[in-house]
Design an enzyme around this catalytic site. Structure first.
Site, PDB file in Angstrom:
ATOM      1  N   CYS A  76      29.957  42.655 -10.541  1.00 48.10           N
ATOM      2  CA  CYS A  76      31.321  43.297 -10.351  1.00 48.10           C
ATOM      3  C   CYS A  76      32.390  42.187 -10.874  1.00 48.10           C
ATOM      4  O   CYS A  76      33.426  42.467 -11.225  1.00 48.10           O
ATOM      5  CB  CYS A  76      31.449  43.636  -8.775  1.00 48.10           C
ATOM      6  SG  CYS A  76      31.127  42.159  -7.625  1.00 48.10           S
TER       7      CYS A  76
ATOM      8  N   HIS B   6      38.744  41.734  -7.051  1.00 51.99           N
ATOM      9  CA  HIS B   6      38.202  40.331  -7.700  1.00 51.99           C
ATOM     10  C   HIS B   6      39.355  39.966  -8.685  1.00 51.99           C
ATOM     11  O   HIS B   6      39.321  40.600  -9.807  1.00 51.99           O
ATOM     12  CB  HIS B   6      36.842  40.331  -8.433  1.00 51.99           C
ATOM     13  CG  HIS B   6      35.732  40.731  -7.331  1.00 51.99           C
ATOM     14  ND1 HIS B   6      35.986  40.363  -5.982  1.00 51.99           N
ATOM     15  CD2 HIS B   6      34.463  40.852  -7.689  1.00 51.99           C
ATOM     16  CE1 HIS B   6      34.813  40.534  -5.465  1.00 51.99           C
ATOM     17  NE2 HIS B   6      33.749  40.981  -6.273  1.00 51.99           N
TER      18      HIS B   6
ATOM     19  N   GLY C 188      24.562  52.064   3.032  1.00 48.13           N
ATOM     20  CA  GLY C 188      25.347  50.987   2.890  1.00 48.13           C
ATOM     21  C   GLY C 188      26.579  50.851   2.451  1.00 48.13           C
ATOM     22  O   GLY C 188      27.209  51.997   2.005  1.00 48.13           O
TER      23      GLY C 188
END
Length: 361
Positions: free
Chosen positions: A158, A251, A14
């Protein structure tokens, strides 16, 4: 260091698993010797397993191309060839819990990127610069699991790493109320724009489960170890909104905060500039030299310009100013798949090795 620890990546096909592969290529302490994934990938070489699914801009490292992917559910087989594993699987939470505990019970440390064990009382959830003392709870966890060497340690969500480090440096001023809105990249959902064309020219004002994590996980990080468990802190009161925005990585957070003992702006800037944690003291390979970087420019930090600060492992802050309702407001930024995901987990593993929790089998 001549003898590198042997590492397995469980969930290695992934996006986060791929980032682990990239970060561990030529790592001074660790060498990837096993990659495990679902049964559908097992038996293929890693190059074959990720063909058409490699999401990073850098090429697949030559050292892992011919590693034969193993079935992650065959725990004993995978564990037999490694000293510890990183876990980044896409499964139901109860299945992840069972899988990670199965690896730990083989005597194999597990450094997890998953959320399944973040609230297990004796599992440390760590930002290495902030709460390394929580590792002491591992002794109680080992006793519960019946293993002398295995355990699970997890990294937090995160998005909170865009604002929690900046607040942590100010804890002695006793923050009382925090309002944070996070503007989160699509890689946080394991996507890029090819996978998710609907995100082009779009903003989605909801990310499932993210606001609860963003409000509660900082309190666990600021908690205390008591009787073999981590007890979360009671303050500050945190409320958040989490929004998906059309950027690849990074972010960004806008933060408002009030304090019991309101600091001066100059005191805040000094704390951010001077803050160091255990990784900086130890000189860990993945540790940023400057954990928190403050930008004086009014239009910084910017996601595209600043997400790679300190190789993506630093936290960027800017626009600190007094507020008319709260004491101060500022903007924070972190790289979600480096500091926030795989890179943060690698740094945790480096800390665990340096402190003697991970050793060669």
């Amino acid at each position: 260091m001549t003898d590198k620890l042997k590492v397995g990546i469980v969930g290695g096909t992934g996006m986060v698993g791929q980032r682990f592969v990239e970060l561990l290529n030529q790592h001074p302490w660790f060498k990837v010797t096993a990659i495990a994934a679902s049964a559908s990938s097992a038996g293929k070489t890693y190059e074959e397993a990720v063909q058409g699914r490699w999401k990073l801009s850098t090429p697949i490292p030559e050292a892992v191309k011919q590693i034969v992917v193993q079935d992650a559910s065959k725990v004993e087989e995978v564990a037999a060839g490694v000293d510890f594993v990183f876990c980044a699987v896409d499964m139901k939470k109860n299945e992840i819990k069972a899988l990670e505990e199965a690896y730990a019970k083989t005597g194999t440390p597990v450094v997890s990127n998953n959320s399944a064990h973040r609230w297990t009382p004796d599992v440390p959830m760590v930002i290495p610069e902030i709460n390394p003392s929580h590792l002491e709870v591992i002794a109680a966890q080992r006793k519960r699991l019946g293993t002398e060497t295995g355990f699970i340690a997890v990294k937090p969500n995160c998005s909170i790493q865009s604002y929690v480090p900046a607040l942590h440096a100010l804890l002695d001023f006793k923050p009382t109320q925090v309002v944070a809105s996070t503007y989160q990249a699509i890689s946080g959902a394991g996507k890029n724009f090819t996978d998710w064309p609907d995100m082009l020219d779009n903003v989605i004002p909801y990310i499932g489960g993210e606001e609860e994590k963003s409000e509660q996980e900082p309190l666990r990080i600021w908690g205390t170890v008591e009787n073999g468990e981590i007890v979360k802190a009671n303050a500050p009161l945190i409320t958040t909104q989490c929004i998906r925005v059309p950027v690849t990585d990074g972010h960004l957070a806008t933060v408002f905060a009030s304090f019991e003992n309101k600091p001066a702006k100059e005191e805040i800037l000094a704390r951010w500039r001077e803050y160091q944690g255990r990784p900086q003291e130890l000189g860990l390979p993945s540790a940023p030299k400057q954990f928190i970087t403050y930008f004086e420019e009014e239009n910084r930090p910017q996601t595209k310009l600043d997400r790679d600060t300190e190789n993506g492992m630093g936290v960027s802050v800017g626009r600190l100013r007094e507020d008319s309702i709260y004491d101060f407001k500022f903007v924070g930024l972190s790289h979600n798949t480096l500091r926030g995901a795989a890179g943060g987990a690698v740094l945790i593993a480096e800390l665990l090795k340096a402190e003697g929790y991970i050793v060669a089998k």
